[in-house]
Design a protein around this motif. Structure first.
Motif, PDB file in Angstrom:
ATOM      1  N   MET A 224       0.846  -1.184   0.000  1.00  0.00           N
ATOM      2  CA  MET A 224       0.000   0.000   0.000  1.00  0.00           C
ATOM      3  C   MET A 224       0.885   1.239   0.000  1.00  0.00           C
ATOM      4  N   ALA A 225       0.371   2.293  -0.592  1.00  0.00           N
ATOM      5  CA  ALA A 225       1.188   3.490  -0.751  1.00  0.00           C
ATOM      6  C   ALA A 225       0.311   4.721  -0.920  1.00  0.00           C
ATOM      7  N   TRP A 226       0.938   5.860  -0.773  1.00  0.00           N
ATOM      8  CA  TRP A 226       0.333   7.151  -1.085  1.00  0.00           C
ATOM      9  C   TRP A 226       1.117   7.781  -2.246  1.00  0.00           C
ATOM     10  N   TYR A 227       0.372   8.289  -3.207  1.00  0.00           N
ATOM     11  CA  TYR A 227       0.933   9.039  -4.316  1.00  0.00           C
ATOM     12  C   TYR A 227       0.307  10.433  -4.306  1.00  0.00           C
TER      13      TYR A 227
ATOM     14  N   LEU B 272       5.236   8.895  -6.306  1.00  0.00           N
ATOM     15  CA  LEU B 272       5.162   8.139  -5.054  1.00  0.00           C
ATOM     16  C   LEU B 272       5.594   9.032  -3.904  1.00  0.00           C
ATOM     17  N   VAL B 273       4.786   9.068  -2.870  1.00  0.00           N
ATOM     18  CA  VAL B 273       5.098   9.840  -1.665  1.00  0.00           C
ATOM     19  C   VAL B 273       5.669   8.926  -0.585  1.00  0.00           C
ATOM     20  N   ALA B 274       4.967   7.835  -0.328  1.00  0.00           N
ATOM     21  CA  ALA B 274       5.390   6.911   0.715  1.00  0.00           C
ATOM     22  C   ALA B 274       4.733   5.563   0.467  1.00  0.00           C
ATOM     23  N   SER B 275       5.418   4.501   0.862  1.00  0.00           N
ATOM     24  CA  SER B 275       4.866   3.164   0.708  1.00  0.00           C
ATOM     25  C   SER B 275       5.099   2.364   1.972  1.00  0.00           C
ATOM     26  N   ILE B 276       4.212   1.369   2.158  1.00  0.00           N
ATOM     27  CA  ILE B 276       4.337   0.504   3.324  1.00  0.00           C
ATOM     28  C   ILE B 276       3.875  -0.889   2.952  1.00  0.00           C
ATOM     29  N   PRO B 277       4.788  -1.781   2.647  1.00  0.00           N
ATOM     30  CA  PRO B 277       4.397  -3.163   2.376  1.00  0.00           C
ATOM     31  C   PRO B 277       3.969  -3.838   3.671  1.00  0.00           C
TER      32      PRO B 277
ATOM     33  N   VAL C  44      -4.919   2.799   6.149  1.00  0.00           N
ATOM     34  CA  VAL C  44      -3.547   3.288   6.053  1.00  0.00           C
ATOM     35  C   VAL C  44      -3.588   4.799   6.243  1.00  0.00           C
ATOM     36  N   PHE C  45      -2.646   5.307   6.994  1.00  0.00           N
ATOM     37  CA  PHE C  45      -2.596   6.734   7.299  1.00  0.00           C
ATOM     38  C   PHE C  45      -1.346   7.372   6.698  1.00  0.00           C
ATOM     39  N   LEU C  46      -1.453   8.659   6.435  1.00  0.00           N
ATOM     40  CA  LEU C  46      -0.290   9.456   6.066  1.00  0.00           C
ATOM     41  C   LEU C  46      -0.308  10.712   6.934  1.00  0.00           C
ATOM     42  N   GLN C  47       0.583  10.747   7.896  1.00  0.00           N
ATOM     43  CA  GLN C  47       0.726  11.920   8.758  1.00  0.00           C
ATOM     44  C   GLN C  47       1.694  12.877   8.090  1.00  0.00           C
ATOM     45  N   MET C  48       1.236  14.087   7.845  1.00  0.00           N
ATOM     46  CA  MET C  48       2.041  15.077   7.139  1.00  0.00           C
ATOM     47  C   MET C  48       2.282  16.272   8.051  1.00  0.00           C
ATOM     48  N   ASN C  49       3.529  16.518   8.369  1.00  0.00           N
ATOM     49  CA  ASN C  49       3.919  17.633   9.230  1.00  0.00           C
ATOM     50  C   ASN C  49       4.790  18.617   8.456  1.00  0.00           C
TER      51      ASN C  49
ATOM     52  N   ILE D 295      -3.227  16.611  -5.280  1.00  0.00           N
ATOM     53  CA  ILE D 295      -4.238  15.600  -4.961  1.00  0.00           C
ATOM     54  C   ILE D 295      -3.484  14.360  -4.514  1.00  0.00           C
ATOM     55  N   TYR D 296      -3.856  13.841  -3.373  1.00  0.00           N
ATOM     56  CA  TYR D 296      -3.202  12.666  -2.803  1.00  0.00           C
ATOM     57  C   TYR D 296      -4.078  11.446  -3.028  1.00  0.00           C
ATOM     58  N   TYR D 297      -3.448  10.385  -3.549  1.00  0.00           N
ATOM     59  CA  TYR D 297      -4.148   9.154  -3.880  1.00  0.00           C
ATOM     60  C   TYR D 297      -3.591   7.992  -3.066  1.00  0.00           C
ATOM     61  N   CYS D 298      -4.487   7.164  -2.626  1.00  0.00           N
ATOM     62  CA  CYS D 298      -4.117   5.912  -1.974  1.00  0.00           C
ATOM     63  C   CYS D 298      -4.052   4.820  -3.040  1.00  0.00           C
TER      64      CYS D 298
END
Length: 115
Positions: free
Chosen positions: A34-37, A47-52, A78-83, A92-95
């Protein structure tokens, strides 16, 4: 095919934080990757971040140290914490979730970083 629904986007000032959520229609234990783009108009989706399922996270260089991806298996989310958000994070952020050769995308959630 798994359904993914993002939420949590919005308008935030530079330096602020947001947490995006991606809810899956089935157990994410069955979704090995799973990932965030994110995508801005006129540019390729990146690709922003991924987590297998192993939990070994990976981040784009531009967000490393500011963003954090995590999985909550009990909530199938799945979460994406953005600081420390910058204006350049506006997109636009996609899962995305992949089972075998089949990949699924959510509908996207808009993140706007502006004062």
């Amino acid at each position: 095919q798994v359904q993914l629904v993002e939420s949590g986007g919005g308008l935030v000032q530079p330096g602020g934080s947001l947490r995006l959520s991606c809810a899956a229609s089935e157990s994410i234990l069955s979704i090995p990757f799973m990932a965030w783009y994110r995508q801005v108009p006129g540019k390729q989706r990146e690709l922003v971040a991924s987590i297998p399922i192993s939990g070994a996270t990976n981040y784009a260089g531009s967000v490393k140290g500011r963003f954090s991806i995590s999985r909550d298996n009990a909530k199938n989310t799945v979460f994406l914490q953005m600081n420390s958000l910058h204006s350049e994070d506006t997109a636009i952020y996609y899962c995305y979730g992949r089972k075998g050769i089949l990949g699924s995308w959510g509908q996207g959630t808009q993140v706007t970083v502006s004062s």
